[in-house]
Design a protein around this motif. Structure first.
Motif, PDB file in Angstrom:
ATOM      1  N   PRO A   1       0.824  -1.218   0.000  1.00 39.51           N
ATOM      2  CA  PRO A   1       0.000   0.000   0.000  1.00 39.51           C
ATOM      3  C   PRO A   1       0.854   1.263   0.000  1.00 39.51           C
ATOM      4  CG  PRO A   1      -0.702  -1.527   1.713  1.00 39.51           C
ATOM      5  CD  PRO A   1       0.585  -2.046   1.166  1.00 39.51           C
TER       6      PRO A   1
ATOM      7  N   TYR B   1       0.593   5.572   0.556  1.00 37.80           N
ATOM      8  CA  TYR B   1      -0.152   6.723   1.054  1.00 37.80           C
ATOM      9  C   TYR B   1       0.492   7.985   0.507  1.00 37.80           C
ATOM     10  CZ  TYR B   1      -2.042   3.444   4.478  1.00 37.80           C
ATOM     11  OH  TYR B   1      -2.670   2.391   5.084  1.00 37.80           O
TER      12      TYR B   1
ATOM     13  N   ASP C   1      -1.088  -3.489   4.875  1.00 41.24           N
ATOM     14  CA  ASP C   1      -2.196  -2.579   5.152  1.00 41.24           C
ATOM     15  C   ASP C   1      -2.220  -2.198   6.630  1.00 41.24           C
ATOM     16  OD1 ASP C   1      -4.535  -1.094   4.738  1.00 41.24           O
ATOM     17  OD2 ASP C   1      -5.795  -2.819   5.240  1.00 41.24           O
TER      18      ASP C   1
ATOM     19  N   GLU D   1      -7.500   1.434   9.252  1.00 40.43           N
ATOM     20  CA  GLU D   1      -7.939   2.830   9.329  1.00 40.43           C
ATOM     21  C   GLU D   1      -6.902   3.636  10.109  1.00 40.43           C
ATOM     22  OE1 GLU D   1     -11.557   5.295  11.399  1.00 40.43           O
ATOM     23  OE2 GLU D   1     -11.982   3.289  10.617  1.00 40.43           O
TER      24      GLU D   1
ATOM     25  N   THR E   1      -5.343   7.841   1.592  1.00 46.24           N
ATOM     26  CA  THR E   1      -5.171   6.406   1.796  1.00 46.24           C
ATOM     27  C   THR E   1      -5.156   5.666   0.460  1.00 46.24           C
ATOM     28  OG1 THR E   1      -7.532   5.983   1.985  1.00 46.24           O
ATOM     29  CG2 THR E   1      -6.363   6.592   4.022  1.00 46.24           C
TER      30      THR E   1
ATOM     31  N   VAL F   1      -7.179   3.595  -0.649  1.00 44.48           N
ATOM     32  CA  VAL F   1      -8.529   3.481  -1.216  1.00 44.48           C
ATOM     33  C   VAL F   1      -9.089   4.831  -1.650  1.00 44.48           C
ATOM     34  CG1 VAL F   1      -9.084   1.358   0.030  1.00 44.48           C
ATOM     35  CG2 VAL F   1      -9.639   3.564   1.055  1.00 44.48           C
TER      36      VAL F   1
ATOM     37  N   ASP G   1      -9.437   7.717   0.306  1.00 40.49           N
ATOM     38  CA  ASP G   1      -9.980   8.590   1.351  1.00 40.49           C
ATOM     39  C   ASP G   1      -8.939   9.628   1.753  1.00 40.49           C
ATOM     40  OD1 ASP G   1     -12.318   7.101   1.394  1.00 40.49           O
ATOM     41  OD2 ASP G   1     -11.634   5.815   3.043  1.00 40.49           O
TER      42      ASP G   1
END
Length: 115
Positions: free
Chosen positions: A2, A4, A61, A64, A90, A92, A94
């Motif tokens: 992931p 960011y 990951d 949240e 993020t 996804v 957000d």
């Protein structure tokens, strides 16, 4: 892995910028990232009034995002820094905003929670 996108906004007050090293750690419900140095090669990061973006890649990951930790470490001499806010995009898509609106002095860790 992931990724960011971290955006850092420095205040526009006189002497708000810094040449110190700035590190970021992301804390989520599923884990914590490594400490990442926020630095672009051949670029003057964290200048007065600047909004700088950085890609932070993590091993797995984090869930949240609950909070972020900012550490400022001396480069040549002690240099105060006025941090307005940090946003995190993020994987996804957000967006989370972590307001600060204060001077960060000395070599210490500051914990910011989602605003």
């Amino acid at each position: 892995m992931p990724s960011y996108t971290v955006t850092v906004a420095t205040g526009s007050q006189w002497f708000a910028g810094t040449d110190d090293y700035v590190y970021l750690t992301l804390q989520g419900t599923a884990g914590c990232s490594e400490r990442h140095l926020l630095d672009k090669p051949f670029y003057n990061d964290f200048e007065r009034g600047a909004v700088d973006s950085y890609d932070v890649t993590v091993e797995e990951d984090l869930g949240e995002i609950q909070l972020i930790k900012i550490e400022k470490r001396k480069y040549w001499y002690q240099d105060d820094w006025y941090l307005k806010y940090i946003t995190v995009k993020t994987p996804v898509g957000d967006y989370l905003e972590f307001p600060c609106y204060r001077w960060i002095t000395d070599e210490k860790e500051v914990v910011l929670r989602d605003g």
